[in-house]
Scaffold this motif. Structure first.
Motif, short mmCIF file in Angstrom:
data_model
loop_
_atom_site.label_atom_id
_atom_site.label_comp_id
_atom_site.label_asym_id
_atom_site.label_seq_id
_atom_site.Cartn_x
_atom_site.Cartn_y
_atom_site.Cartn_z
N UNK A 299 0.83 -1.20 0.00
CA UNK A 299 0.00 0.00 0.00
C UNK A 299 0.87 1.26 0.00
N UNK A 300 2.05 1.16 0.59
CA UNK A 300 2.96 2.29 0.64
C UNK A 300 3.31 2.79 -0.76
N UNK A 301 3.48 1.90 -1.68
CA UNK A 301 3.83 2.30 -3.05
C UNK A 301 2.74 3.18 -3.65
N UNK A 302 1.50 2.88 -3.37
CA UNK A 302 0.39 3.69 -3.88
C UNK A 302 0.38 5.06 -3.22
N UNK A 303 0.61 5.10 -1.89
CA UNK A 303 0.63 6.37 -1.18
C UNK A 303 1.72 7.28 -1.73
N UNK A 304 2.90 6.73 -1.94
CA UNK A 304 4.01 7.54 -2.43
C UNK A 304 3.81 7.97 -3.88
N UNK A 305 2.97 7.24 -4.61
CA UNK A 305 2.72 7.59 -6.01
C UNK A 305 2.03 8.94 -6.14
N UNK A 306 1.07 9.24 -5.25
CA UNK A 306 0.36 10.52 -5.37
C UNK A 306 0.91 11.58 -4.41
N UNK A 307 2.02 11.32 -3.75
CA UNK A 307 2.60 12.31 -2.84
C UNK A 307 3.10 13.52 -3.61
N UNK A 308 2.71 14.73 -3.14
CA UNK A 308 3.10 15.97 -3.81
C UNK A 308 4.00 16.84 -2.94
N UNK A 309 4.11 16.54 -1.66
CA UNK A 309 4.93 17.37 -0.78
C UNK A 309 6.19 16.60 -0.39
N UNK A 310 7.21 17.33 0.02
CA UNK A 310 8.48 16.72 0.40
C UNK A 310 8.44 16.25 1.85
N UNK A 311 9.43 15.45 2.22
CA UNK A 311 9.55 15.02 3.61
C UNK A 311 9.75 16.23 4.52
N UNK A 312 10.48 17.23 4.05
CA UNK A 312 10.68 18.45 4.85
C UNK A 312 9.35 19.17 5.08
N UNK A 313 8.50 19.18 4.05
CA UNK A 313 7.18 19.79 4.20
C UNK A 313 6.38 19.05 5.27
N UNK A 314 6.44 17.73 5.25
CA UNK A 314 5.70 16.94 6.24
C UNK A 314 6.24 17.21 7.64
N UNK A 315 7.56 17.34 7.78
CA UNK A 315 8.14 17.67 9.08
C UNK A 315 7.62 19.00 9.59
N UNK A 316 7.45 19.98 8.70
CA UNK A 316 6.92 21.28 9.11
C UNK A 316 5.47 21.15 9.58
N UNK A 317 4.69 20.32 8.90
CA UNK A 317 3.31 20.11 9.32
C UNK A 317 3.25 19.44 10.69
N UNK A 318 4.14 18.46 10.91
CA UNK A 318 4.21 17.80 12.21
C UNK A 318 4.61 18.79 13.28
N UNK A 319 5.62 19.62 13.00
CA UNK A 319 6.08 20.62 13.97
C UNK A 319 4.98 21.61 14.31
N UNK A 320 4.18 21.98 13.31
CA UNK A 320 3.07 22.91 13.55
C UNK A 320 2.05 22.28 14.50
N UNK A 321 1.77 20.99 14.33
CA UNK A 321 0.81 20.34 15.22
C UNK A 321 1.35 20.26 16.64
N UNK A 322 2.65 20.05 16.78
CA UNK A 322 3.26 20.07 18.11
C UNK A 322 3.17 21.47 18.73
N UNK A 323 3.37 22.50 17.91
CA UNK A 323 3.26 23.88 18.41
C UNK A 323 1.84 24.16 18.91
N UNK A 324 0.83 23.69 18.16
CA UNK A 324 -0.54 23.88 18.59
C UNK A 324 -0.80 23.18 19.92
#
Length: 348
Positions: A299-324
């Protein structure tokens, strides 16, 4: 065709349905259809729906297929623009659906949005304003057990949407896929949220969409062997299935350290009584996670197929949720609820 489909999974919830369905009858936004997807209830749920709620479309399974399958059954029932997941142990404010639809209309880049979910008994306390995610592999409720008055007044970004009361853009679901039935229950909304964020969609928290939530009313309200087994299994499934490759070693290492730490505290420091009571279920969850690893890798292969953001972008989203989470922690009540998702194995 209604513009919004509201999907309510139900399993032996005849005592819960009137409060939920009666509050839907009072909505100021009326362009919606309600689907109650019954998972083989043994109580009088079906009789109640037939006699008292003729406006509801009932989709009945003969057995309990789980939360994910129930929501997917409702998604497949029509072609509405928006799909709403709603727990049966909720009551909703009169303008709840109008606020969710307005937010999605106003922000077309948003693929999903979550409600301001308040404690059913004490409505001055937040249950959650959205899901967060950390690089330990654990999800958490943003704002859990905080004072209600601190919530922002306009829609704002959060990491993910709690499927207790969330709206999804059908176009997004058609792109990234429906809820994963292999999760059965617990963490299925976190998985869908991460997939949505990886695909580049925003997730909003809508303060004016107010919901009152009992919390795990169908499954007992406390951490059980059932919830611990599935949550442990699904925590690992989310990591394997969704985390980008460059972050995977870090997340696996921190997740393992977190789990070992929790077990150490449980066994030697006598903490986490809910875990001591469910150690067998915890082990079963780990074994099931290992068994389904090949499936999640596919299933991971399918998820990565439509991924449009970078790993760094995801880290920023995670950091924002921690900030909240930290921002709201300043208004935390002194006695956290045992159902808080900061305790990763508690049912929600």
């Amino acid at each position: 065709m209604a513009r919004v489909s509201i999907i309510i999974p139900n399993w032996n919830g005849a005592h819960l349905l009137p409060g939920c369905l009666n509050s839907l009858r009072r909505q100021t936004f009326s362009d919606f259809i309600v689907y109650v997807v019954d998972n083989g209830s043994a109580d009088n749920s079906l009789d109640l729906l037939a006699s008292s709620y003729p406006e509801v479309s009932v989709l009945a399974h003969t057995s309990n297929l789980g939360f994910s399958a129930a929501i997917n059954t409702g998604i497949a029932a029509d072609d509405s623009v928006y799909v709403v997941a709603l727990n049966n142990d909720t009551e909703i404010d009169i303008d709840w659906l109008a606020a969710l639809v307005d937010a999605m209309d106003q922000y077309p880049e948003a693929g999903l949005a979550t409600s301001r979910i308040l404690d059913f008994k004490d409505r001055n306390i937040i249950d959650t304003i959205g899901d967060g995610y950390s690089l330990t592999g654990l999800s958490f409720k943003i704002g859990s057990r905080c004072r209600n008055e601190v919530v922002e007044t306009q829609p704002f970004d959060v990491f993910g949407a709690s499927a207790c009361a969330a709206i999804y853009r059908r176009r997004m679901i058609e792109e990234i896929g429906v809820f994963d039935v292999d999760f059965f229950a617990y963490m299925e909304d976190v998985d869908l949220s991460i997939r949505a964020r990886l695909a580049g969609y925003r997730c909003l928290s809508v303060p004016d969409a107010v919901v009152y939530h009992m919390g795990s009313a169908s499954t007992g309200g406390t951490a059980s062997a059932f919830s611990v087994r599935l949550t442990v299994k699904n925590i690992i499934a989310v990591i394997i299935k969704d985390v980008p490759s460059s972050l995977l070693p870090r997340v696996i290492a921190t997740a393992a350290a977190t789990q070992v730490g929790a077990l150490f505290q449980c066994l030697f420091l006598k903490r986490h009584p809910w875990l001591r009571k469910n150690l067998k279920a915890y082990g079963q969850g780990l074994v099931e996670a290992l068994r389904q690893t090949p499936l999640m890798l596919r299933k991971r292969r399918e998820v990565q197929r439509y991924r449009r953001i970078s790993a760094s972008d995801l880290k920023r989203l995670v950091a924002h949720s921690e900030d909240l989470r930290r921002r709201y922690a300043a208004t935390h009540f002194p006695s956290p609820s045992p159902s808080s998702r900061s305790d990763p194995w508690s049912p929600t």
